[in-house]
Design an enzyme around this catalytic site. Structure first.
Site, PDB file in Angstrom:
ATOM      1  N   GLU A 121      27.412  18.736  -4.679  1.00  0.00           N
ATOM      2  CA  GLU A 121      27.518  20.176  -4.486  1.00  0.00           C
ATOM      3  C   GLU A 121      28.971  20.606  -4.627  1.00  0.00           C
ATOM      4  OE1 GLU A 121      25.615  21.092  -0.768  1.00  0.00           O
ATOM      5  OE2 GLU A 121      23.622  20.792  -1.570  1.00  0.00           O
ATOM      6  N   HIS A 241      27.338  32.999   1.241  1.00  0.00           N
ATOM      7  CA  HIS A 241      26.733  32.112   0.246  1.00  0.00           C
ATOM      8  C   HIS A 241      26.617  32.880  -1.065  1.00  0.00           C
ATOM      9  CE1 HIS A 241      24.088  29.323  -1.788  1.00  0.00           C
ATOM     10  NE2 HIS A 241      24.289  28.460  -0.820  1.00  0.00           N
ATOM     11  N   ARG A 287      32.729  27.732  -2.371  1.00  0.00           N
ATOM     12  CA  ARG A 287      31.841  28.884  -2.201  1.00  0.00           C
ATOM     13  C   ARG A 287      32.579  30.220  -2.152  1.00  0.00           C
ATOM     14  NH1 ARG A 287      27.412  26.642   2.210  1.00  0.00           N
ATOM     15  NH2 ARG A 287      26.147  25.475   0.714  1.00  0.00           N
ATOM     16  N   HIS A 348      26.467  33.853   5.338  1.00  0.00           N
ATOM     17  CA  HIS A 348      25.735  32.590   5.424  1.00  0.00           C
ATOM     18  C   HIS A 348      26.175  31.699   6.582  1.00  0.00           C
ATOM     19  CE1 HIS A 348      23.460  29.152   4.109  1.00  0.00           C
ATOM     20  NE2 HIS A 348      24.543  28.418   3.907  1.00  0.00           N
ATOM     21  N   ARG A 383      34.035  26.367   4.749  1.00  0.00           N
ATOM     22  CA  ARG A 383      33.208  25.169   4.938  1.00  0.00           C
ATOM     23  C   ARG A 383      32.784  24.592   3.592  1.00  0.00           C
ATOM     24  NH1 ARG A 383      27.580  23.972   5.062  1.00  0.00           N
ATOM     25  NH2 ARG A 383      27.101  26.137   4.565  1.00  0.00           N
TER      26      ARG A 383
END
Length: 533
Positions: A121, A241, A287, A348, A383
């Protein structure tokens, strides 16, 4: 209306996701545990987590690499010793889940043996994401729930809200001794006396108009800890997100980052890609970069959404790796093997929270905070994907060990004052709560969202101050309800987010402001202390 009661236990756990149930199962070996579940046990952010959990299982990967990737994603604000601790305890924590029965996906290696299928990811330099297809959270939560319900030392109270922590003593003798809780079914307040209390309540993304989180994510633990005198940290860092499904019938449906990890492209409405223009890693950028890029393109083009396209991959590959997403989209008339998915960013993950140490202890003796509710220093300014469920399990195990060593030194309070409802009545104007709720979430989205400015934050600060006064007056005069408790906590958390954002005179990670577009030379966390505010 049911009679008020006082419950008593060794450990009170407020929250029933990965953090809460992992702690419960660890503690229940030797202690009496009560777990509060605000809704059904299968509800919560853990259940809806799709992507997976990061841990080093590949021989070509390393803990050092996991650490460095996390530090890079955190934009200079991660606490290195916390990142090292988490990465070093990742594999043993995942093996614990596997022993409980979590069935992570496996594949056949070249030599014919089975090994765990690891995906990649955004922000990760290696494939290190353990997953159960595209419904990892569901697999983890279902396993933990099954184990918890079967354990004789765990009492689960479903549909119970925590109202406030019970603090006993003065000065250096102050200690958390439990909490007042509200039975949402019988509509009555009870007290719980506990040797130790753990906040495992998740984040506060419901403070925003658009969120991928379930309805229960209202910042309850952060607000309760603040009212009890605990510091909070880095509340300005709210992760949006990048890819939530944009569809009127798809409430809060997340499109996992693993789609991009397996080759999905982000595209404009005309079908052209745009991420290569924003970051060398393109779709696999962190992100915050991806969310801002989508937001920028939507505003630049006046478009309602962008598109995520994996249709260039074989249909059987898509259906095998992403069955939940494939079936959900198909039910809405979108065949992702043939066409792109419309996407927008949505709130998110709360990267800040209640300040804790490596044992998950807060500033208040007897009180712990684990998971998204906590500020451990792991996530920094952003994060990294799939470190969140990992944090829940690693720090639940750390907290359990710390509590166990001290359990024999603490006694429960034998008497706690009952909740006094003699001066309040039932509200006949519940509509006020709904109006305030919508106003709060809208101005937080408009003024404290993906892109901020001093003027926007000032507007938000004025509005939240007025709302808090109105909510305080309402709370003082009427009996509690679920909506009132959540609104009270959301307004408190909103005020903390705004105050933290106003203190940061730079752009870093998830906090981007038009007035200070560059980062400062030295990165420092934002710590708010109720004793000086």
């Amino acid at each position: 209306m049911a009679e008020s009661a006082m419950f008593q236990c060794d450990v009170l756990i407020i929250g029933s996701g990965a953090a809460g149930l992992s702690l419960a199962l660890q503690q229940a070996k030797t202690s009496r545990v009560i777990v509060l579940s605000k809704g059904p046990l299968q509800e919560g952010s853990t259940y809806y987590a799709q992507g997976g959990i990061a841990a080093v299982f590949d021989e070509d990967d390393s803990i050092e690499s996991h650490v460095e990737d996390t530090l890079t994603a955190g934009a200079g604000l991660c606490e290195r010793h916390v990142v090292e601790y988490t990465a070093a305890h990742a594999k043993e924590s995942m093996n614990w889940l596997i022993q409980l029965g979590v069935d992570f996906d496996q594949e056949t290696a070249a030599d014919g043996t089975s090994k765990y299928h690891l995906t990649r990811e955004g922000g990760h330099s290696h494939r290190r994401i353990l997953h159960a297809a595209d419904a990892t959270g569901k697999a983890v939560q279902s396993t933990l729930v099954r184990q918890a319900l079967a354990h004789p030392n765990i009492q689960v109270l479903e549909h119970f809200n925590a109202i406030d922590l019970i603090v006993h003593g003065e000065g250096a003798e102050r200690r958390c001794c439990g909490a007042y809780i509200w039975d949402n079914t019988n509509r009555h307040v009870h007290a719980v006396s506990a040797k130790f209390t753990a906040l495992c309540t998740g984040g506060s993304s419901k403070v925003y108009q658009y969120t991928s989180n379930p309805d229960i994510a209202s910042g309850d633990g952060i607000a309760m800890a603040w009212r009890a005198g605990c510091r909070v940290g880095n509340m300005e860092f709210n992760q949006f997100h990048p890819t939530c499904l944009f569809h009127p019938k798809a409430h809060n449906f997340l499109l996992t980052e693993a789609l991009r990890g397996e080759g999905a492209y982000l595209k404009r409405p005309d079908g052209s890609r745009f991420m290569p223009s924003f970051h060398p890693s393109a779709e696999l950028a962190p992100r915050d970069v991806v969310a801002r890029a989508i937001d920028f393109e939507m505003k630049r083009l006046g478009a309602d959404c962008m598109y995520l396209d994996i249709s260039h991959k074989p249909a059987d590959f898509i259906q095998q790796h992403f069955p939940t997403i494939y079936n959900k989209c198909l039910s809405l008339g979108i065949d992702i093997t043939q066409e792109p998915m419309p996407v927008v960013p949505a709130a998110h993950y709360t990267c800040g929270g209640v300040v804790t140490d490596l044992h998950a202890q807060t500033d208040l003796p007897g009180l712990y905070a684990i998971g998204e509710v906590a500020y451990t220093g792991l996530h920094g300014a952003n994060r990294m994907a799939s470190n969140s469920l990992l944090e829940c399990v690693v720090f639940a195990r750390a907290a359990a060990a710390h509590m166990a060593e001290r359990m024999h030194l603490v006694e429960c309070l034998e008497h706690i004052e009952r909740w006094d409802e003699s001066q309040v009545t039932d509200s006949d104007e519940e509509v006020i709560i709904q109006h305030n709720w919508h106003e709060l979430r809208l101005f937080m989205w408009d003024y404290v969202g993906i892109v901020r400015s001093d003027k926007r934050l000032e507007r938000a600060a004025r509005r939240v101050e007025l709302l808090q006064q109105e909510i305080h007056d309402y709370y003082a005069n009427f009996r509690v309800t679920n909506n009132l408790l959540e609104l009270r906590n959301l307004a408190q958390v909103a005020q903390l987010i705004i105050a933290s954002a106003q203190q940061r005179k730079e752009s870093r990670g998830l906090h981007y402001t038009l007035d200070y577009p560059e980062p400062l030379p030295q990165a420092k966390p934002t710590i708010l202390d109720p004793a000086v505010m």
